[in-house]
Design an enzyme around this catalytic site. Structure first.
Site, PDB file in Angstrom:
ATOM      1  CG  ASP A  95      -1.983  -0.975   1.293  1.00  0.00           C
ATOM      2  OD1 ASP A  95      -1.864  -2.005   0.610  1.00  0.00           O
ATOM      3  OD2 ASP A  95      -2.956  -0.753   2.045  1.00  0.00           O
ATOM      4  CE  LYS A 159      -5.326   1.944   2.919  1.00  0.00           C
ATOM      5  NZ  LYS A 159      -4.083   1.374   3.495  1.00  0.00           N
ATOM      6  CE  LYS A 188      -6.612  -1.499   2.995  1.00  0.00           C
ATOM      7  NZ  LYS A 188      -5.195  -1.875   3.245  1.00  0.00           N
TER       8      LYS A 188
END
Length: 246
Positions: A95, A159, A188
């Site tokens: 990430d 995300k 996400k």
């Protein structure tokens, strides 16, 4: 209407400990908990990659390192080094936080080059890549533009947030990101998701992964509210949640 078993719901959670004062023993506990609840991953600060990778070796739980966390204000070259270093030390999901200042300035060529650089490395190692937008700092037009870039570059996920700012994931942002990205770029939700109701709301609006430090509490609440009487699955859409037995 999507159907989920309790295990499938757990497999949509990244179990996180991203505290600045997290000890090696804390990360080991995180990994043990991730295995016990069968979460998708244990998510940790990049420096803990060797510890987490060793703890999770031989399991199907991913070791997810966060890059340029939480500010995103490092160079592309720094992010590339940090990503490759994490992967070389055993991490198998990434990430990373975008350069938020460049997004606010509308420097979209820079953001595209940055995203491409990280995704190329992750693809080389055949691992999942997730791009953190930090939506609370962005206008809707800026979020739309980032989704357009992601639709071209094709990270595994976009995300919402780091979970370290004043505002985390919202269902509006999840729905927007889901609508504007293709099926092979998933969404996400992360930041402020602490209850079963919040978790299910994110799924209803298109999230397929949720980052949470409260993953255990979420699963225990799901067990109590939806799976306590022999139910085997939930059917979930934007309007309803139905319990069922096969």
């Amino acid at each position: 209407m999507a159907t989920y078993t309790l295990d499938q719901l757990a497999r949509m959670i990244d179990h996180t400990n991203l505290k600045a004062d997290a000890l090696t023993d804390d990360i080991k506990v995180l990994c043990v908990e991730a295995q016990k609840y069968h979460f998708a991953s244990a998510c940790f600060n990049q420096v803990q990659s060797p510890v987490a990778a060793n703890c999770l070796k031989g399991t199907d739980i991913k070791a997810c390192a966060v890059i340029s966390f939480p500010l995103g204000q490092t160079s592309i070259e720094s992010k590339v080094f940090e990503t490759e270093n994490a992967l070389q030390n055993g991490a198998n999901e990434i990430d990373y936080v975008i350069n938020i200042g460049e997004a606010r300035a509308g420097n979209w060529d820079y953001l595209k080059r940055e995203m491409e650089a990280i995704v190329v490395i992750c693809n080389k190692y055949q691992v999942i890549s997730k791009v953190i937008f930090e939506t609370c700092y962005l206008t809707e037009d800026q979020k739309i533009k980032l989704c357009e870039i992601a639709s071209i570059v094709k990270p595994s996920f976009v995300k919402t947030s780091t979970g370290t700012t004043s505002s985390g994931a919202t269902v509006e942002d999840v729905a927007l990101m889901n609508r504007l990205t293709p099926d092979d770029v998933q969404v996400k939700a992360s930041g402020g998701v602490r209850t079963a109701a919040q978790f299910l709301d994110m799924l209803k609006h298109g999230a397929t992964r949720v980052g949470a430090s409260a993953g255990i509490a979420i699963i225990e609440e799901l067990k109590e509210k939806y799976f306590a009487n022999g139910e085997e699955f939930l059917r979930v859409n934007q309007e309803t949640i139905e319990r069922g037995v096969r």
